[in-house]
Design an enzyme around this catalytic site. Structure first.
Site, PDB file in Angstrom:
ATOM      1  N   ASN A 163       0.908  -0.961   0.152  1.00  0.00           N
ATOM      2  CA  ASN A 163      -0.262   0.036  -0.079  1.00  0.00           C
ATOM      3  C   ASN A 163       1.238   1.338   0.065  1.00  0.00           C
ATOM      4  O   ASN A 163       2.205   1.568   0.356  1.00  0.00           O
ATOM      5  CB  ASN A 163      -0.917  -0.270   1.568  1.00  0.00           C
ATOM      6  CG  ASN A 163      -1.360   1.206   1.540  1.00  0.00           C
ATOM      7  OD1 ASN A 163      -1.089   2.162   2.404  1.00  0.00           O
ATOM      8  ND2 ASN A 163      -2.932   1.070   0.843  1.00  0.00           N
ATOM      9  N   CYS A 201      -6.281  -2.290  -2.809  1.00  0.00           N
ATOM     10  CA  CYS A 201      -6.732  -1.572  -1.738  1.00  0.00           C
ATOM     11  C   CYS A 201      -8.206  -0.767  -2.077  1.00  0.00           C
ATOM     12  O   CYS A 201      -8.500  -0.293  -1.354  1.00  0.00           O
ATOM     13  CB  CYS A 201      -6.165  -1.524  -0.467  1.00  0.00           C
ATOM     14  SG  CYS A 201      -4.803   0.286  -0.871  1.00  0.00           S
TER      15      CYS A 201
END
Length: 181
Positions: free
Chosen positions: A122, A155
């Protein structure tokens, strides 16, 4: 035929290891694979075994041949070591000398060959000061960082953290193998 020792950690992009192995094989490069236990939940070891034509290594305590020390023997056969994808967890372990699974233990034994690492995580994790410090530390241990790209991440966030394109990783591997010859 050069041998690449490929570590696969538990990023969602672990599935791209299959393409990486396939592309390297087409270039006449032999690939031995080490997977973290969690990465086996993302892509089955059998997939990478079939593509690499070698058993996939996941357990540091499993010695298939008495008298062999698997993680050391793998290192001795390797012409290059790469972790792709490399999670924040495996980067932190290696940067801080932690050897508690097959991949981190093997990484600590690698010497005298090019060492590459391709982060995949991420955006916020990648930008975290601790992660950046770990990456800087790895460069002092002669690791070459293959920078992640900016992309829409699994995500749903957009930013830097996606695994570099397989073609770029293959190009970096070819470059460092050519420097060794």
């Amino acid at each position: 035929m050069p041998t690449v020792l490929l570590g696969v950690s538990a990023s969602i992009s672990a599935y791209k290891a299959a393409d990486l192995i396939s592309q390297l094989g087409k270039q006449g490069i032999d690939v031995e694979v080490i997977m973290t236990q969690n990465s086996t939940n993302i892509i089955p070891p059998l997939t990478l075994q079939v593509l690499s034509r070698h058993s996939v290594h996941t357990d540091v305590m499993l010695e298939k041949t008495p008298g062999d020390i698997n993680h050391i023997d793998l290192v001795k056969r390797a012409d290059l070591f790469i972790i792709a994808p490399a999670t924040a967890n495996i980067i932190g372990k290696i940067a801080n000398g932690i050897a508690d699974d097959m991949l981190s233990t093997t990484a600590l034994a690698v010497h005298d060959v090019p060492k590459l690492i391709a982060p995949a995580m991420n955006t916020y994790m990648y930008a975290n000061p601790a992660m950046q410090a770990n990456l800087r530390k790895l460069t002092t241990y002669d690791y070459h960082i293959i920078e992640p790209k900016e992309s829409l991440l699994a995500c749903g966030d957009y930013g830097k953290g996606a695994l570099a394109d397989v073609a770029e990783i293959v190009g970096q591997i070819q470059y460092f193998l050519s420097k060794e010859n």
